[in-house]
Every structure is written in C-alpha cells, then in structure tokens.
Design a protein around this motif. Structure first.
Motif, mmCIF file in Angstrom:
data_model
loop_
_atom_site.group_PDB
_atom_site.id
_atom_site.type_symbol
_atom_site.label_atom_id
_atom_site.label_comp_id
_atom_site.label_asym_id
_atom_site.label_seq_id
_atom_site.Cartn_x
_atom_site.Cartn_y
_atom_site.Cartn_z
ATOM 1 N N MET A 1 16.007 -3.738 6.911
ATOM 2 C CA MET A 1 15.776 -3.870 8.358
ATOM 3 C C MET A 1 15.830 -5.346 8.760
ATOM 4 O O MET A 1 15.264 -6.192 8.090
ATOM 5 N N ASP A 2 16.552 -5.627 9.861
ATOM 6 C CA ASP A 2 16.587 -7.006 10.361
ATOM 7 C C ASP A 2 15.470 -7.218 11.379
ATOM 8 O O ASP A 2 15.295 -6.402 12.279
ATOM 9 N N PHE A 3 14.751 -8.304 11.233
ATOM 10 C CA PHE A 3 13.737 -8.659 12.218
ATOM 11 C C PHE A 3 14.212 -9.879 13.000
ATOM 12 O O PHE A 3 14.927 -10.726 12.457
ATOM 13 N N LEU A 4 13.790 -9.977 14.234
ATOM 14 C CA LEU A 4 14.148 -11.122 15.074
ATOM 15 C C LEU A 4 13.586 -12.415 14.515
ATOM 16 O O LEU A 4 14.151 -13.478 14.672
ATOM 17 N N PHE A 5 12.398 -12.306 13.901
ATOM 18 C CA PHE A 5 11.739 -13.456 13.287
ATOM 19 C C PHE A 5 10.921 -12.917 12.127
ATOM 20 O O PHE A 5 10.697 -11.699 12.049
ATOM 21 N N PRO A 6 10.515 -13.758 11.209
ATOM 22 C CA PRO A 6 9.791 -13.244 10.030
ATOM 23 C C PRO A 6 8.488 -12.568 10.454
ATOM 24 O O PRO A 6 7.724 -13.149 11.226
ATOM 25 N N PRO A 7 8.224 -11.330 9.983
ATOM 26 C CA PRO A 7 6.956 -10.664 10.311
ATOM 27 C C PRO A 7 5.774 -11.463 9.767
ATOM 28 O O PRO A 7 5.912 -12.183 8.769
ATOM 29 N N GLN A 8 4.626 -11.328 10.421
ATOM 30 C CA GLN A 8 3.413 -11.972 9.941
ATOM 31 C C GLN A 8 3.084 -11.485 8.524
ATOM 32 O O GLN A 8 3.384 -10.340 8.169
ATOM 33 N N ALA A 9 2.461 -12.352 7.759
ATOM 34 C CA ALA A 9 2.029 -11.967 6.413
ATOM 35 C C ALA A 9 1.032 -10.812 6.506
ATOM 36 O O ALA A 9 0.252 -10.728 7.460
ATOM 37 N N GLN A 10 1.062 -9.923 5.530
ATOM 38 C CA GLN A 10 0.123 -8.804 5.456
ATOM 39 C C GLN A 10 -1.301 -9.326 5.238
ATOM 40 O O GLN A 10 -1.541 -10.091 4.303
ATOM 41 N N ALA A 11 -2.237 -8.927 6.098
ATOM 42 C CA ALA A 11 -3.648 -9.278 5.879
ATOM 43 C C ALA A 11 -4.119 -8.598 4.595
ATOM 44 O O ALA A 11 -3.795 -7.427 4.349
ATOM 45 N N ALA A 12 -4.872 -9.320 3.759
ATOM 46 C CA ALA A 12 -5.247 -8.780 2.452
ATOM 47 C C ALA A 12 -6.547 -9.416 1.979
ATOM 48 O O ALA A 12 -6.898 -10.517 2.384
ATOM 49 N N VAL A 13 -7.241 -8.680 1.103
ATOM 50 C CA VAL A 13 -8.541 -9.119 0.587
ATOM 51 C C VAL A 13 -8.497 -9.072 -0.939
ATOM 52 O O VAL A 13 -7.988 -8.093 -1.513
ATOM 53 N N PRO A 14 -9.029 -10.102 -1.625
ATOM 54 C CA PRO A 14 -9.026 -10.079 -3.094
ATOM 55 C C PRO A 14 -9.906 -8.964 -3.668
ATOM 56 O O PRO A 14 -10.847 -8.511 -3.025
ATOM 57 N N ILE A 15 -9.556 -8.552 -4.874
ATOM 58 C CA ILE A 15 -10.242 -7.473 -5.588
ATOM 59 C C ILE A 15 -11.033 -8.076 -6.747
ATOM 60 O O ILE A 15 -10.512 -8.943 -7.456
ATOM 61 N N ALA A 16 -12.248 -7.580 -6.954
ATOM 62 C CA ALA A 16 -13.042 -8.040 -8.104
ATOM 63 C C ALA A 16 -12.392 -7.560 -9.399
ATOM 64 O O ALA A 16 -12.039 -6.391 -9.520
ATOM 65 N N GLY A 17 -12.231 -8.469 -10.345
ATOM 66 C CA GLY A 17 -11.733 -8.090 -11.663
ATOM 67 C C GLY A 17 -10.269 -7.719 -11.700
ATOM 68 O O GLY A 17 -9.832 -7.005 -12.603
ATOM 69 N N GLY A 18 -9.489 -8.179 -10.724
ATOM 70 C CA GLY A 18 -8.066 -7.867 -10.725
ATOM 71 C C GLY A 18 -7.294 -8.927 -9.991
ATOM 72 O O GLY A 18 -7.877 -9.765 -9.311
ATOM 73 N N THR A 19 -5.980 -8.905 -10.148
ATOM 74 C CA THR A 19 -5.159 -9.909 -9.472
ATOM 75 C C THR A 19 -4.511 -9.340 -8.212
ATOM 76 O O THR A 19 -4.022 -10.093 -7.374
ATOM 77 N N ALA A 20 -4.490 -8.002 -8.081
ATOM 78 C CA ALA A 20 -3.883 -7.390 -6.899
ATOM 79 C C ALA A 20 -4.793 -7.581 -5.686
ATOM 80 O O ALA A 20 -6.010 -7.726 -5.824
ATOM 81 N N PHE A 21 -4.200 -7.571 -4.510
ATOM 82 C CA PHE A 21 -4.962 -7.691 -3.276
ATOM 83 C C PHE A 21 -5.003 -6.351 -2.546
ATOM 84 O O PHE A 21 -4.066 -5.550 -2.642
ATOM 85 N N PHE A 22 -6.076 -6.124 -1.818
ATOM 86 C CA PHE A 22 -6.228 -4.919 -0.995
ATOM 87 C C PHE A 22 -5.568 -5.192 0.360
ATOM 88 O O PHE A 22 -6.023 -6.061 1.105
ATOM 89 N N PRO A 23 -4.470 -4.467 0.687
ATOM 90 C CA PRO A 23 -3.796 -4.719 1.962
ATOM 91 C C PRO A 23 -4.556 -4.051 3.113
ATOM 92 O O PRO A 23 -4.865 -2.865 3.051
#
Ligand code: MN
Length: 231
Positions: A1-23
């Motif tokens: 999909m083409d966007f007119l401008f770059p979409p905002q970064a996904q808001a996310a929160v760090p997870i305890a004991g992991g490297t993945a983020f909660f979107p």
C-alpha cells in the motif's frame, strides 16, 4: 500500500522479561471505580461503570529501572495524578461473559491517568466532553507489562503513589467497585475489544496536583514500579 507520507510509528509498551513490545490499539479508562475516590469526586451512590478514552499515542512507556519524563502539558494549572492498574487485552471479543473475561487478559501494568483537573471540572460544569482533560499528549504514562500468568494475586494487591517520597494514594486492588472481569464484560458490550487494547481500571482516593520537577513513584505489588518526573 502506498501512503502519502510515512504513517506514525505504532504506539507500544515494553514487556517484562522479553524483547517484544505490546502494540497498543486503544486506551479505555474507567471512571470512579473506588468508593473513596468516587466520594472525593462527588459520588452519591452506586452507579454503573462509565468509560472514556485516550488516544493510543498518548502512552508514555517507561522501561523498568528508568525514570520517564512527562512534559507539563499546556493549558492547565492543575495537573493531577491518578495511579491505576492497567489491564492489557490479548484476546478480543464482544459481549464477553463475566466468567470468561479474565481469559482475555494478556497482562498487567502500573499506569498513571494524568488529568487536567481544571479542564475536567469545566467540562463537567458545561456538560462537555472530557477529551482535552484526559486525552492529551503523554497523558498515559505506563510501566512495563507483565504476563498475566506471572502475576499471582493481582486482584488483591496494594496500589500506591508517592510524590517526592510522600505517599499520596494508598489502597488495594480488592477495593475496585467493578472487578476486572465486570469491566471487561461491560466494555465489550459497548466496543469490540481487540488485542492491544489497554484498560485503565480507575484510581483510588488521594488524587492531587503535581508540579514541574516532581518525582512520581507508582507501584502495585507484583508489578514493576513506574517512575516519572514532570518536566
Ligand atoms: Mn482515572
């Protein structure tokens, strides 16, 4: 999909004991969910739960062991703290039954429902929406999210907020008027819940103003502390 401008970064929160983020998908908040706080806000009797929202990008994630920085927002002289247990939804749904509701929770975090109390009071007086009082930039500081199955007794856990080492709010999650399961069931009748939704479950008594330079230390037993400086 083409966007007119770059979409905002996904808001996310760090997870305890992991490297993945909660979107983060949406941020729902419950009003007046502890009796002593409801009284300080003018409560007169048992009322059904009510909800308001903050934009997803109002989250201000604070990694464990660090002190977050929240800019003092414009257009207020009365910025209040509200320490709250935050429920992170991992499985969506609508018309969720109370008895099934806890299985939709991915995890828990400590959060602050920061509030422009002066704008909220004005909105209440005029019968206007709360958006500018509740849903402003950086209005949802949150600590790292802990997986539900690693948190042993969240429904009976001390919740506290210190400002500059003085205790301002001090209660227990067991004093919620509407339980976590009841909140999820109720909310899911109004909205289709989605993975990534956060629910701020209400604050105990003791809400008060903070100033630039203040250090807020929010804690719920079993979860990582949330430390925040107002700048
Ligand atoms: Mn609140």
């Amino acid at each position: 999909m083409d966007f007119l401008f770059p979409p905002q970064a996904q808001a996310a929160v760090p997870i305890a004991g992991g490297t993945a983020f909660f979107p983060v998908h949406r941020i729902y908040c419950v009003g007046r969910n502890y009796v002593e706080h409801a009284k300080e806000m003018g409560w007169t009797g048992r009322e059904p739960p009510f909800f308001f929202m903050k934009p997803a990008d109002a989250v201000l994630p604070v990694a464990a062991g660090t002190v977050g920085e929240m800019p003092y927002p414009p257009m207020t002289d009365n910025l209040h703290h509200e320490v709250e247990l935050v429920v992170a939804i991992g499985q969506g749904g609508k018309n969720i039954r109370v008895e099934d509701a806890l299985s939709h929770i991915w995890g828990y975090a400590v959060g602050l429902d920061m509030t422009r109390r002066d704008l909220q009071a004005e909105a209440k007086d005029q019968g206007r929406p709360w958006c500018t009082a509740k849903g402003f930039d950086f209005s949802a500081p949150i600590g790292q999210i802990h997986r539900a199955d690693t948190v042993l007794s969240i429904q009976q856990a001390p919740i506290r907020l210190d400002v500059n080492t003085q205790t301002r709010q001090n209660s227990d999650i067991s004093k919620l008027i509407w339980s976590l399961a009841e909140i999820i069931a109720c909310l899911s009748e109004l909205y289709t819940l989605q993975p990534g939704d956060l629910i701020f479950t209400g604050t105990p008594a003791g809400v008060a103003a903070v100033q630039r330079g203040d250090l807020l230390e929010a804690s719920i037993t079993g979860l990582s502390d949330l430390k925040l400086r107002i700048v």
